[in-house]
Motif scaffolding. Structure first.
Motif, PDB file in Angstrom:
ATOM      1  N   SER A 186       0.563  -1.192   0.060  1.00  0.00           N
ATOM      2  CA  SER A 186       0.227  -0.199  -0.303  1.00  0.00           C
ATOM      3  C   SER A 186       0.969   1.353   0.461  1.00  0.00           C
ATOM      4  O   SER A 186       0.131   2.568  -0.404  1.00  0.00           O
ATOM      5  N   LEU A 187       1.900   1.110  -0.174  1.00  0.00           N
ATOM      6  CA  LEU A 187       2.882   2.544   0.715  1.00  0.00           C
ATOM      7  C   LEU A 187       3.049   3.305  -1.022  1.00  0.00           C
ATOM      8  O   LEU A 187       4.002   2.234  -2.118  1.00  0.00           O
ATOM      9  N   HIS A 188       3.397   3.708  -1.057  1.00  0.00           N
ATOM     10  CA  HIS A 188       2.568   4.808  -2.348  1.00  0.00           C
ATOM     11  C   HIS A 188       2.848   5.539  -2.307  1.00  0.00           C
ATOM     12  O   HIS A 188       2.097   7.210  -2.165  1.00  0.00           O
ATOM     13  N   GLN A 189       4.370   6.636  -2.989  1.00  0.00           N
ATOM     14  CA  GLN A 189       4.817   8.154  -2.723  1.00  0.00           C
ATOM     15  C   GLN A 189       5.337   9.007  -3.857  1.00  0.00           C
ATOM     16  O   GLN A 189       4.479   9.805  -3.902  1.00  0.00           O
ATOM     17  N   SER A 190       5.652   8.129  -4.633  1.00  0.00           N
ATOM     18  CA  SER A 190       5.161   8.973  -6.746  1.00  0.00           C
ATOM     19  C   SER A 190       3.787   8.846  -6.653  1.00  0.00           C
ATOM     20  O   SER A 190       2.623   8.682  -6.116  1.00  0.00           O
ATOM     21  N   GLU A 191       3.794   9.824  -7.877  1.00  0.00           N
ATOM     22  CA  GLU A 191       2.363  10.346  -8.289  1.00  0.00           C
ATOM     23  C   GLU A 191       1.878   9.610  -9.383  1.00  0.00           C
ATOM     24  O   GLU A 191       2.674   8.594 -10.064  1.00  0.00           O
ATOM     25  N   ALA A 192       0.908   8.706  -8.908  1.00  0.00           N
ATOM     26  CA  ALA A 192       0.233   7.959 -10.489  1.00  0.00           C
ATOM     27  C   ALA A 192      -0.691   8.425 -11.236  1.00  0.00           C
ATOM     28  O   ALA A 192      -1.280   8.036 -11.974  1.00  0.00           O
ATOM     29  N   ASN A 193      -0.995  10.275 -10.766  1.00  0.00           N
ATOM     30  CA  ASN A 193      -1.639  11.139 -11.732  1.00  0.00           C
ATOM     31  C   ASN A 193      -0.702  11.487 -13.181  1.00  0.00           C
ATOM     32  O   ASN A 193      -0.197  11.976 -12.230  1.00  0.00           O
ATOM     33  N   PRO A 194      -0.557  10.826 -14.368  1.00  0.00           N
ATOM     34  CA  PRO A 194      -0.040  11.871 -15.379  1.00  0.00           C
ATOM     35  C   PRO A 194      -0.259  13.148 -15.460  1.00  0.00           C
ATOM     36  O   PRO A 194       1.237  14.130 -16.047  1.00  0.00           O
ATOM     37  N   ASP A 195      -1.390  14.002 -15.176  1.00  0.00           N
ATOM     38  CA  ASP A 195      -1.561  15.175 -15.321  1.00  0.00           C
ATOM     39  C   ASP A 195      -0.773  16.059 -13.928  1.00  0.00           C
ATOM     40  O   ASP A 195      -0.047  17.163 -14.280  1.00  0.00           O
ATOM     41  N   ALA A 196      -1.008  15.208 -12.656  1.00  0.00           N
ATOM     42  CA  ALA A 196      -0.083  16.256 -11.594  1.00  0.00           C
ATOM     43  C   ALA A 196       1.312  16.308 -12.352  1.00  0.00           C
ATOM     44  O   ALA A 196       2.211  17.319 -11.571  1.00  0.00           O
ATOM     45  N   PHE A 197       2.163  14.998 -12.547  1.00  0.00           N
ATOM     46  CA  PHE A 197       3.077  14.992 -12.856  1.00  0.00           C
ATOM     47  C   PHE A 197       3.155  15.925 -14.210  1.00  0.00           C
ATOM     48  O   PHE A 197       4.657  17.128 -13.895  1.00  0.00           O
ATOM     49  N   LEU A 207       5.892  20.082 -14.195  1.00  0.00           N
ATOM     50  CA  LEU A 207       6.788  20.248 -15.459  1.00  0.00           C
ATOM     51  C   LEU A 207       6.348  21.234 -15.825  1.00  0.00           C
ATOM     52  O   LEU A 207       7.815  22.660 -15.767  1.00  0.00           O
ATOM     53  N   ALA A 208       5.091  22.282 -15.809  1.00  0.00           N
ATOM     54  CA  ALA A 208       5.013  23.001 -15.885  1.00  0.00           C
ATOM     55  C   ALA A 208       5.660  24.467 -15.331  1.00  0.00           C
ATOM     56  O   ALA A 208       5.225  25.647 -15.477  1.00  0.00           O
ATOM     57  N   LEU A 247      18.338  18.024 -17.989  1.00  0.00           N
ATOM     58  CA  LEU A 247      16.874  17.089 -17.477  1.00  0.00           C
ATOM     59  C   LEU A 247      17.510  15.592 -17.656  1.00  0.00           C
ATOM     60  O   LEU A 247      16.863  14.796 -17.155  1.00  0.00           O
ATOM     61  N   LYS A 248      18.171  15.721 -19.094  1.00  0.00           N
ATOM     62  CA  LYS A 248      18.404  14.000 -19.067  1.00  0.00           C
ATOM     63  C   LYS A 248      19.305  13.383 -17.691  1.00  0.00           C
ATOM     64  O   LYS A 248      19.526  12.007 -17.923  1.00  0.00           O
ATOM     65  N   TRP A 277      10.952  10.410 -18.900  1.00  0.00           N
ATOM     66  CA  TRP A 277      11.770  10.911 -20.251  1.00  0.00           C
ATOM     67  C   TRP A 277      10.454  11.217 -21.306  1.00  0.00           C
ATOM     68  O   TRP A 277      10.595  12.284 -22.164  1.00  0.00           O
ATOM     69  N   PRO A 278      10.100  10.273 -21.801  1.00  0.00           N
ATOM     70  CA  PRO A 278       8.821  10.347 -22.805  1.00  0.00           C
ATOM     71  C   PRO A 278       7.683  11.690 -22.231  1.00  0.00           C
ATOM     72  O   PRO A 278       6.873  12.068 -23.268  1.00  0.00           O
ATOM     73  N   VAL A 279       7.207  11.686 -21.537  1.00  0.00           N
ATOM     74  CA  VAL A 279       6.176  12.133 -21.140  1.00  0.00           C
ATOM     75  C   VAL A 279       6.715  13.971 -20.864  1.00  0.00           C
ATOM     76  O   VAL A 279       6.562  14.768 -21.293  1.00  0.00           O
ATOM     77  N   VAL A 280       8.081  14.453 -20.202  1.00  0.00           N
ATOM     78  CA  VAL A 280       8.765  15.383 -20.925  1.00  0.00           C
ATOM     79  C   VAL A 280       9.364  16.179 -22.106  1.00  0.00           C
ATOM     80  O   VAL A 280       8.899  16.910 -23.073  1.00  0.00           O
ATOM     81  N   GLN A 281       9.155  14.400 -22.766  1.00  0.00           N
ATOM     82  CA  GLN A 281       9.953  14.974 -24.321  1.00  0.00           C
ATOM     83  C   GLN A 281       8.339  15.328 -24.800  1.00  0.00           C
ATOM     84  O   GLN A 281       8.265  16.475 -25.579  1.00  0.00           O
ATOM     85  N   ASP A 282       7.085  14.712 -24.895  1.00  0.00           N
ATOM     86  CA  ASP A 282       5.668  15.497 -24.693  1.00  0.00           C
ATOM     87  C   ASP A 282       5.345  16.785 -24.794  1.00  0.00           C
ATOM     88  O   ASP A 282       4.759  17.541 -25.844  1.00  0.00           O
ATOM     89  N   PHE A 283       5.988  17.099 -23.152  1.00  0.00           N
ATOM     90  CA  PHE A 283       5.589  18.739 -23.138  1.00  0.00           C
ATOM     91  C   PHE A 283       6.228  19.381 -23.422  1.00  0.00           C
ATOM     92  O   PHE A 283       5.776  20.326 -24.091  1.00  0.00           O
ATOM     93  N   LEU A 284       7.740  18.707 -24.036  1.00  0.00           N
ATOM     94  CA  LEU A 284       8.361  20.492 -24.317  1.00  0.00           C
ATOM     95  C   LEU A 284       8.077  20.531 -26.793  1.00  0.00           C
ATOM     96  O   LEU A 284       8.317  21.534 -26.342  1.00  0.00           O
ATOM     97  N   SER A 285       7.336  19.600 -26.444  1.00  0.00           N
ATOM     98  CA  SER A 285       6.966  19.274 -27.599  1.00  0.00           C
ATOM     99  C   SER A 285       5.846  19.710 -27.903  1.00  0.00           C
ATOM    100  O   SER A 285       5.476  21.137 -28.096  1.00  0.00           O
ATOM    101  N   GLU A 286       4.838  20.062 -27.188  1.00  0.00           N
ATOM    102  CA  GLU A 286       3.438  20.748 -26.905  1.00  0.00           C
ATOM    103  C   GLU A 286       3.950  22.206 -26.527  1.00  0.00           C
ATOM    104  O   GLU A 286       2.877  23.180 -26.945  1.00  0.00           O
ATOM    105  N   GLU A 287       4.881  22.534 -25.975  1.00  0.00           N
ATOM    106  CA  GLU A 287       5.444  24.180 -25.689  1.00  0.00           C
ATOM    107  C   GLU A 287       6.681  24.600 -26.754  1.00  0.00           C
ATOM    108  O   GLU A 287       6.233  26.243 -26.283  1.00  0.00           O
ATOM    109  N   GLY A 288       6.340  24.105 -27.782  1.00  0.00           N
ATOM    110  CA  GLY A 288       6.972  24.209 -28.910  1.00  0.00           C
ATOM    111  C   GLY A 288       8.562  24.688 -28.513  1.00  0.00           C
ATOM    112  O   GLY A 288       9.278  24.884 -29.665  1.00  0.00           O
ATOM    113  N   TRP A 289       9.291  24.142 -27.894  1.00  0.00           N
ATOM    114  CA  TRP A 289      10.471  23.868 -27.162  1.00  0.00           C
ATOM    115  C   TRP A 289      11.624  23.133 -27.873  1.00  0.00           C
ATOM    116  O   TRP A 289      12.446  23.555 -28.309  1.00  0.00           O
ATOM    117  N   ILE A 290      10.810  22.302 -28.100  1.00  0.00           N
ATOM    118  CA  ILE A 290      11.787  21.277 -29.212  1.00  0.00           C
ATOM    119  C   ILE A 290      11.042  20.667 -30.526  1.00  0.00           C
ATOM    120  O   ILE A 290       9.600  20.966 -29.831  1.00  0.00           O
TER     121      ILE A 290
END
Length: 352
Positions: free
Chosen positions: A292-303, A307-308, A329-330, A339-352
């Motif tokens: 039941s120990l659960h410290q990391s965030e299970a919701n991708p939107d929260a992560f 990033l934002a 960051l790598k 990293w896949p989530v970070v890449q998607d975020f940076l792409s959506e923001e137009g940074w890469i």
């Protein structure tokens, strides 16, 4: 015959097939009260439901290996595999078959989906659907390879974050329709009573295994590839202590921005957090309730919210040098392991 010939698609004049033509859809259009955008949303919803319901036939993975081609408004309907079996991180678990007297055989195929940190945003959206991973966990009941219903635990288990990666394919033949109370339109089914005990046992074990996937994505003191952690562990003789990594870019950015008069207060706050780490409670939980120990965030939107909040300021600190930010960051947690989530975020923001 002539009337049908004039109405049907030209392809059907040359070979066998089925075409469904809908017209005067007064209920679909709510007596023409909905607008173009709402109607297009209904079309997109229809396409996604067809892609999921008949995904085995569209992909050619049905039992008879025959491939079905669906065309909606001139575009082929794709296959949406709810188990994402082509992904290397998807875990197919032990298959179990249950004989149901003389009426047929039921096959149970459990899967644990990859953690969101290993998925691109497009794959995650496809798996989550409109209601998210939390709502789409559970049993996926197939009748002759056609998906009948999904996203239910049949009251054997509650929908929870630790089980949101668990999906179980239950394959039944049409010979057990009455036993499962399959509706005429093949859109609903009820779990037979004699299966409840066995499926309850299966789901209990699956939840524990899925929780390990969630927990394994928490912070690590020895990250793979030598990346920089958020916490440091120190051992001297018989004493072990944990400290927040002051060299972490995000921690360092906050400390550099603190006013001279408040820098001491910030250091004191970090030391207090370290000193008051709930060692006894944590030790007890790891012994008594580790599943039941659960410290990391299970919701991708929260992560993505993290990033934002953090990446724009980190980019400013590097004078707008995106390449320098990417290199850092790598090698820093939690960005490197997601990293896949970070890449998607940076792409959506137009940074890469």
């Amino acid at each position: 015959h002539d009337e049908i010939r004039d109405m049907c698609h030209p392809a059907l004049r040359k070979e066998c097939g089925t075409e469904v033509i809908w017209y005067k859809c007064d209920r679909l259009s709510e007596d023409r009260t909905i607008g173009r955008n709402e109607f297009n949303d209904l079309v997109a919803y229809t396409r996604d439901r067809l892609a999921l319901t008949f995904h085995r036939y569209i992909s050619g993975t049905a039992t008879n290996n025959r491939r079905l081609e669906l065309v909606l408004n001139g575009q082929k309907v794709p296959s949406i595999d709810p188990f994402h079996r082509e992904h290397l991180a998807t875990q197919p678990l032990e298959v179990e078959t249950l004989d149901v007297g003389d009426t047929g055989r039921i096959t149970i195929r459990p899967y644990i989906l990859p953690h969101y940190s290993k998925l691109r945003r497009s794959d995650l959206d496809r798996l989550a659907g409109e209601e998210g991973l939390l709502k789409n966990q559970g049993f996926y009941v197939y009748r002759n390879d056609r998906l009948v219903m999904y996203g239910t635990w049949f009251r054997l288990l509650r929908h929870g974050e630790l089980s949101q990666l668990v999906r179980v394919a239950v394959e039944i033949p049409n010979s057990v329709d009455s036993m499962w109370k399959i509706t005429v339109d093949k859109s609903d089914a009820q779990l037979p009573g004699f299966l409840r005990t066995r499926l309850k046992q299966i789901t209990s074990g699956l939840r524990r295994r899925a929780s390990r996937v969630q927990r394994s994505k928490g912070g690590r003191l020895d990250p793979a590839g030598g990346t920089q952690p958020v916490w440091n562990r120190y051992k001297a003789k018989d004493e072990i202590r944990y400290e927040i990594n002051r060299d972490h870019p995000l921690i360092r950015a906050v400390m550099d921005r603190s006013e001279p008069d408040s820098s001491g207060l910030l250091h004191a706050a970090l030391r207090m957090i370290e000193r008051e780490f709930p060692t006894e409670s944590f030790s007890r939980d790891t012994e008594e309730a580790v599943d039941s120990l659960h410290q990391s965030e299970a919701n991708p939107d929260a992560f993505r919210d993290l990033l934002a909040a953090s990446l724009p300021q980190l980019l400013v600190d590097r004078r707008g040098d995106v390449n320098a930010l990417l290199r850092e960051l790598k090698n820093v947690e939690p960005y490197a392991s997601n990293w896949p989530v970070v890449q998607d975020f940076l792409s959506e923001e137009g940074w890469i």
